[in-house]
Design a protein around this motif. Sequence first.
Motif, short mmCIF file in Angstrom:
data_model
loop_
_atom_site.label_atom_id
_atom_site.label_comp_id
_atom_site.label_asym_id
_atom_site.label_seq_id
_atom_site.Cartn_x
_atom_site.Cartn_y
_atom_site.Cartn_z
N LYS A 80 62.79 46.55 37.93
CA LYS A 80 62.19 45.83 36.79
C LYS A 80 62.92 46.14 35.49
CE LYS A 80 59.20 44.22 39.63
NZ LYS A 80 59.79 44.83 40.82
N VAL A 81 63.41 47.36 35.33
CA VAL A 81 64.07 47.75 34.08
C VAL A 81 65.55 47.36 34.09
CG1 VAL A 81 64.53 49.69 32.51
CG2 VAL A 81 62.41 49.63 33.80
N TYR A 82 66.08 47.02 35.28
CA TYR A 82 67.51 46.70 35.39
C TYR A 82 67.90 45.55 34.46
CZ TYR A 82 72.07 45.62 37.39
OH TYR A 82 73.41 45.39 37.55
N LEU A 83 67.11 44.46 34.46
CA LEU A 83 67.42 43.33 33.60
C LEU A 83 67.36 43.72 32.13
CD1 LEU A 83 68.08 40.35 33.23
CD2 LEU A 83 65.63 39.85 33.34
N VAL A 84 66.38 44.56 31.78
CA VAL A 84 66.29 45.05 30.40
C VAL A 84 67.55 45.83 30.04
CG1 VAL A 84 64.90 46.39 28.76
CG2 VAL A 84 63.77 45.17 30.63
N LEU A 85 68.04 46.63 30.97
CA LEU A 85 69.28 47.38 30.76
C LEU A 85 70.46 46.43 30.51
CD1 LEU A 85 71.14 49.90 30.89
CD2 LEU A 85 71.18 49.60 33.38
N MET A 86 70.57 45.39 31.34
CA MET A 86 71.68 44.43 31.18
C MET A 86 71.62 43.75 29.81
SD MET A 86 73.66 44.49 33.84
CE MET A 86 73.38 46.28 33.86
N ILE A 87 70.42 43.35 29.39
CA ILE A 87 70.26 42.70 28.09
C ILE A 87 70.66 43.66 26.97
CG2 ILE A 87 68.56 41.74 26.48
CD1 ILE A 87 67.08 40.63 28.92
N ALA A 88 70.25 44.91 27.09
CA ALA A 88 70.58 45.91 26.07
C ALA A 88 72.09 46.13 25.99
CB ALA A 88 69.86 47.22 26.37
N LEU A 89 72.76 46.21 27.13
CA LEU A 89 74.21 46.42 27.13
C LEU A 89 74.95 45.21 26.55
CD1 LEU A 89 74.72 48.14 30.62
CD2 LEU A 89 74.84 49.20 28.37
N ILE A 90 74.48 44.02 26.90
CA ILE A 90 75.11 42.80 26.36
C ILE A 90 74.92 42.74 24.85
CG2 ILE A 90 74.90 40.29 26.28
CD1 ILE A 90 74.28 40.41 29.30
N ALA A 91 73.69 43.01 24.39
CA ALA A 91 73.40 42.94 22.96
C ALA A 91 74.22 43.94 22.16
CB ALA A 91 71.91 43.15 22.72
N SER A 92 74.44 45.12 22.70
CA SER A 92 75.14 46.17 21.96
C SER A 92 76.66 46.08 22.06
CB SER A 92 74.68 47.55 22.45
OG SER A 92 75.01 47.72 23.82
N ARG A 93 77.18 45.40 23.11
CA ARG A 93 78.63 45.43 23.33
C ARG A 93 79.31 44.06 23.22
NH1 ARG A 93 80.51 50.10 26.09
NH2 ARG A 93 78.86 51.61 26.55
N PHE A 94 78.61 42.98 23.57
CA PHE A 94 79.30 41.70 23.70
C PHE A 94 78.75 40.58 22.82
CE2 PHE A 94 79.41 43.76 27.99
CZ PHE A 94 80.73 44.21 27.90
N GLN A 95 77.48 40.60 22.48
CA GLN A 95 76.90 39.51 21.70
C GLN A 95 77.37 39.59 20.25
OE1 GLN A 95 72.66 39.67 21.27
NE2 GLN A 95 72.47 37.54 20.60
N SER A 96 77.83 38.48 19.72
CA SER A 96 78.26 38.42 18.33
C SER A 96 77.07 38.08 17.43
CB SER A 96 79.35 37.35 18.15
OG SER A 96 80.44 37.60 18.99
N ALA A 97 77.24 38.34 16.14
CA ALA A 97 76.19 38.00 15.18
C ALA A 97 75.94 36.50 15.19
CB ALA A 97 76.60 38.47 13.78
N ASN A 98 74.67 36.14 15.11
CA ASN A 98 74.24 34.73 15.09
C ASN A 98 74.58 33.98 16.38
OD1 ASN A 98 73.35 35.04 12.37
ND2 ASN A 98 75.47 34.68 11.67
N GLN A 99 74.85 34.72 17.45
CA GLN A 99 75.13 34.10 18.74
C GLN A 99 73.95 34.29 19.67
OE1 GLN A 99 77.97 36.12 21.25
NE2 GLN A 99 78.73 34.21 22.13
N SER A 100 73.56 33.24 20.38
CA SER A 100 72.45 33.34 21.33
C SER A 100 72.86 34.21 22.52
CB SER A 100 72.04 31.95 21.83
OG SER A 100 71.09 32.07 22.87
N ILE A 101 71.92 35.01 22.99
CA ILE A 101 72.19 35.88 24.13
C ILE A 101 71.96 35.16 25.45
CG2 ILE A 101 69.87 36.83 24.49
CD1 ILE A 101 71.19 39.61 24.74
N SER A 102 71.39 33.94 25.39
CA SER A 102 70.98 33.23 26.61
C SER A 102 72.14 33.00 27.56
CB SER A 102 70.33 31.89 26.25
OG SER A 102 69.18 32.07 25.47
N GLY A 103 73.29 32.61 27.03
CA GLY A 103 74.44 32.34 27.89
C GLY A 103 74.89 33.57 28.65
N TRP A 104 74.93 34.71 27.96
CA TRP A 104 75.30 35.96 28.62
C TRP A 104 74.30 36.31 29.72
CZ3 TRP A 104 79.94 37.83 27.18
CH2 TRP A 104 80.42 37.54 25.90
N VAL A 105 73.02 36.22 29.39
CA VAL A 105 71.98 36.60 30.36
C VAL A 105 71.99 35.66 31.56
CG1 VAL A 105 69.49 36.89 30.70
CG2 VAL A 105 70.56 37.67 28.58
#
Length: 463
Positions: free
Chosen positions: A60-85
């Motif tokens: 259950k926490v695995y997806l939360v981990l993936m979102i956290a890693l994407i947000a901190s390492r790959f998502q740019s400012a003002n960019q939606s995270i939906s595509g990454w997820v």
Amino acid sequence: MRLSDPEQTTQNQPNPTDASAPEENNASSPATHQGFAPVLKNRHFLVLWSGQIFSQLADKVYLVLMIALIASRFQSANQSISGWVSGIMIAFTIPAILFGSLAGVYVDRWSKKGVLVSSNLLRGMLVLTLPFLLWLSQNQTPLLGLPVGFWVLVGVTFVVSTLTQFFAPAEQSAIPLIVERENLLPANSLYTTTMMALLIVGFAVGEPLLALADCLVARLGVGWDFGKELVVGGSYAIAGLILLFLKTGEKAELLDQERPHVFQDIWDGIRYLSDHHRIRNAMVQLVILFSVFAALAVLAVRLAETLPGMKAEQFGFLLAAGGIGMGCSAFILGHWGQRFSHARLSLWGSIGVASSLIGLAFFTHHLWLTLLMTALLGGFAALVGVPMQTTIQAETPEEMRGKVFGLQNNAVNIALSLPLALAGVAETFFGLRWVFLGLAAMVLLGSALSGYIFRTAPSSTES
């Protein structure tokens, strides 16, 4: 290489699903109405249940981990995270569709304990190596326009999901090996209660739990940010270590077989379901149930948007209400469900699920009534899911369980995937009310089929 269990040659316990056991679908005798007490006194079940707690918490926490890693390492400012997820979700879904049946074939020939232990330890190792893999991928040339580190997350997710396809049928096959036939219903009720509790807990506390772990690791002054991975990977690893103490009493002669003929074995499983109507019908009921909840997960966003006092991003409250209802119902079912036949429980549950969906169709602008209907939907769903899962476990012989549960895993994953794609489109064209009414009609049709087959088909233990 076949996974082996050193205990399987010395353990020779009677199979609780022996054909001499009484007809499962009849209500149990008063002597067996002991609720959760017998399964909680079963130390082998406690080991399996404890392993489930840590393994499912990690899931259950695995997806939360993936979102956290994407947000901190790959998502740019003002960019939606939906595509990454979405990329991560696709990587998680593909193995579920491709390998569900294949995994079941091998689970029949491998030690269930070996599969449970190794799948958890391997998943734990993969997650724990993520910080090192992401460090190696830094400053690498982007691949297909995306950072190499993101492809690392996709690859790890794909492998983790593949291992999960082996874990799921092995876990379901292990339950009837260690739990007496008359106690399967409370055992499955306890599993369902735990699953729903962890679903709520995992999504509710996942982010603060991972943040707390990072803070604790930072205080150690090691100069390496690995707290989040330690929580998820450590939970998988703990599950694997706990399951080392499991004794399943598997029959060595059922494991000592030639290499599987994969497609022939899958076909054997399909033919077995074709010949055993009660098991096939129970699986159909589960597929319908999972389809409804997958559709609800999509429709909840739009439903939350239409409700006064809620926002679209608060749709999780609706899903949590359904989870609470399911958990409470499964808990009650474990105490008193043995007084009723599985067919009767499923019939009541199906009628209740359909009624709740009809209620949702007409209460889309009433917050508290919608929350009540969602909770009732979850509660009645447990009356379908728990008895039907118990029926499959009780009536499937040991040598066929991996194939049957692999096919079930495959069917359920497809049932989860299709509504995710279709429910939103259907809502756009027909509106929430008609989609909910359509789901209610589907459930009632499945209920009518269930009632007919359970009345006319003999138990597989009698055939």
